[in-house]
Design a protein around this motif. Structure first.
Motif, PDB file in Angstrom:
ATOM      1  N   ILE A 192       0.839  -1.209   0.000  1.00 34.63           N
ATOM      2  CA  ILE A 192       0.000   0.000   0.000  1.00 34.63           C
ATOM      3  C   ILE A 192       0.873   1.258   0.000  1.00 34.63           C
ATOM      4  CG2 ILE A 192      -1.968  -1.132   1.098  1.00 34.63           C
ATOM      5  CD1 ILE A 192      -1.124   0.274   3.730  1.00 34.63           C
ATOM      6  N   THR A 193       2.064   1.154  -0.549  1.00 39.13           N
ATOM      7  CA  THR A 193       2.960   2.312  -0.548  1.00 39.13           C
ATOM      8  C   THR A 193       2.477   3.445  -1.459  1.00 39.13           C
ATOM      9  OG1 THR A 193       4.313   1.192  -2.214  1.00 39.13           O
ATOM     10  CG2 THR A 193       5.011   0.988   0.091  1.00 39.13           C
ATOM     11  N   ASP A 194       1.474   3.169  -2.285  1.00 37.26           N
ATOM     12  CA  ASP A 194       0.912   4.226  -3.125  1.00 37.26           C
ATOM     13  C   ASP A 194       0.018   5.169  -2.319  1.00 37.26           C
ATOM     14  OD1 ASP A 194      -0.701   1.732  -3.053  1.00 37.26           O
ATOM     15  OD2 ASP A 194      -2.182   2.947  -4.114  1.00 37.26           O
ATOM     16  N   LEU A 195      -0.354   4.762  -1.113  1.00 39.49           N
ATOM     17  CA  LEU A 195      -1.179   5.608  -0.245  1.00 39.49           C
ATOM     18  C   LEU A 195      -0.293   6.434   0.684  1.00 39.49           C
ATOM     19  CD1 LEU A 195      -3.944   3.033   0.803  1.00 39.49           C
ATOM     20  CD2 LEU A 195      -4.022   4.699  -1.072  1.00 39.49           C
ATOM     21  N   ASP A 196      -0.894   7.451   1.270  1.00 39.04           N
ATOM     22  CA  ASP A 196      -0.178   8.335   2.194  1.00 39.04           C
ATOM     23  C   ASP A 196      -0.368   7.820   3.620  1.00 39.04           C
ATOM     24  OD1 ASP A 196       1.404  10.541   2.768  1.00 39.04           O
ATOM     25  OD2 ASP A 196      -0.322  11.873   3.070  1.00 39.04           O
ATOM     26  N   TRP A 197       0.707   7.424   4.282  1.00 42.48           N
ATOM     27  CA  TRP A 197       0.642   6.918   5.647  1.00 42.48           C
ATOM     28  C   TRP A 197       2.036   6.856   6.257  1.00 42.48           C
ATOM     29  CZ3 TRP A 197       3.756   2.721   6.128  1.00 42.48           C
ATOM     30  CH2 TRP A 197       3.992   1.945   4.993  1.00 42.48           C
ATOM     31  N   GLN A 198       2.076   6.707   7.544  1.00 42.47           N
ATOM     32  CA  GLN A 198       3.286   6.371   8.294  1.00 42.47           C
ATOM     33  C   GLN A 198       2.900   5.288   9.291  1.00 42.47           C
ATOM     34  OE1 GLN A 198       4.517   9.309  11.314  1.00 42.47           O
ATOM     35  NE2 GLN A 198       2.730  10.544  10.703  1.00 42.47           N
TER      36      GLN A 198
END
Length: 349
Positions: A192-198
């Motif tokens: 899911i690295t295409d989404l914005d998160w930490q």
């Protein structure tokens, strides 16, 4: 009424089981029960002979009219022949059966099963944190239902309002053992690295080999800039992370209960986890998404759904808030444990 609470190692250790034991000690005393804390050797459940001797010497010092609650981390691994010689009435506190820990070879798992089953036959009462653990003890360990007291962990309500950070924080809390499935979470996050998160994974590295595997996996998957393995942190820092998170994720392979799920619910957090052990009993179906254990792709899909679908996230958050407000307090937990202590008196009369 008086009792003793025997726990291996440091009672201040930041794991769910130790948090439970520590709060139980405090709240039983608050109820007016005279509780003696007995610090058993910290080597359990793999004690050398000298520590086994020391543990039974401590238990032998307890008067025969004083019930002793023995934490399952020690109780399940004790020598059954010597357990039978303990004069004090025994209340077993079983967070989860030792034989179900991940990574055990078949011989060790069988030995732990045999010793725990034999020792449970000597316990006059048994405290467990969940209906799931209670059912396991009845079906697999031969414990009669009328001796079991289900004392669900209590939950402290947040003292500060939530303040989610940006980018959204995926919070995972669990000691670094294979059973907690942090490796599965890391593999899911790569999808899911295409989404914005930490993401932050909080928990003491109790298994040094597994902790190194996690550190290496984080780097090899290219997650160094987005995922932090914090190790153990203090309670205030942990509460702050819960308050700043957008969702809670734990790819666990088995839980006897899972106090961290209640903390997540108390902080109104949607949950992504696995349908393993007591998790389906602990996480309400409308407050989280549960997938099979050891399934990184399914876990990734669940994370994606919560992060990218505002309606889904809002629905899960509302259900988490409702469930969190209904959670028991630690006073409730202690009251049930006190009933188990009192039942030992009835058994001896």
């Amino acid at each position: 009424m008086r009792t003793a609470l025997a726990v291996p190692g440091d009672l201040a250790t930041l794991t769910g089981g130790y948090i439970y034991d520590r709060r139980l000690l405090h709240e039983l005393r608050a109820l007016g029960i005279d509780v003696t804390h007995i610090a058993l050797p910290g080597s359990f459940p793999e004690p050398p002979a000298r520590d086994m001797d020391a543990a039974f010497a401590q238990l032998a010092s307890i008067p025969d009219d004083c019930p002793v609650i023995i934490d399952g981390l020690a109780f399940g691994a004790m020598d059954p022949a010597r357990t039978a010689q303990v004069r004090a009435p025994i209340v077993a506190l079983v967070h989860h059966p030792l034989a179900l820990e991940n990574g055990l070879d078949a011989g060790r798992a069988q030995a732990l099963y045999d010793s725990e089953r034999a020792n449970l036959s000597r316990a006059v009462q048994v405290i467990v944190p969940s209906p799931h653990t209670a059912a396991l003890l009845v079906t697999d360990y031969g414990v009669s239902q009328d001796r079991i007291h289900i004392a669900r962990p209590g939950t402290d309500r947040p003292s500060e309002p939530a303040c989610p950070v940006d980018p959204p924080l995926i919070l995972s809390v669990g000691i670094q053992l294979p059973r907690k499935g942090h490796d599965v979470l890391l593999k899911a996050l790569t999808q899911i690295t295409d989404l914005d998160w930490q993401a932050k994974i909080v928990g003491a590295p109790l298994d040094a080999g597994y902790a190194q595997e996690l550190a290496d996996l984080r780097l090899s998957l290219g997650l160094a800039d987005r995922v932090k393995l914090t190790g153990q942190i203090g309670r205030n820092a942990l509460r702050a992370l819960f308050g700043s998170a957008t969702l809670f994720a734990l790819a666990t392979r088995f839980e006897g209960y899972g106090i961290v799920f209640d903390e997540a619910l108390a902080h109104d957090l949607p949950i992504v986890s696995c349908a393993a052990g007591a998790v389906p009993d602990t996480v309400p179906p409308d407050a989280g998404i549960l997938v099979p254990p050891d399934a990184p792709e399914a876990f990734a899909n669940a994370l994606r759904q919560v992060l990218s679908d505002p309606d889904c996230r809002q629905t899960l958050t509302a259900a988490a808030r409702t469930a969190g407000q209904a959670l028991p307090t630690w006073q409730d937990t202690a009251a049930i444990a006190a009933s188990a202590i009192a039942a030992t008196k009835a058994d001896s009369s």
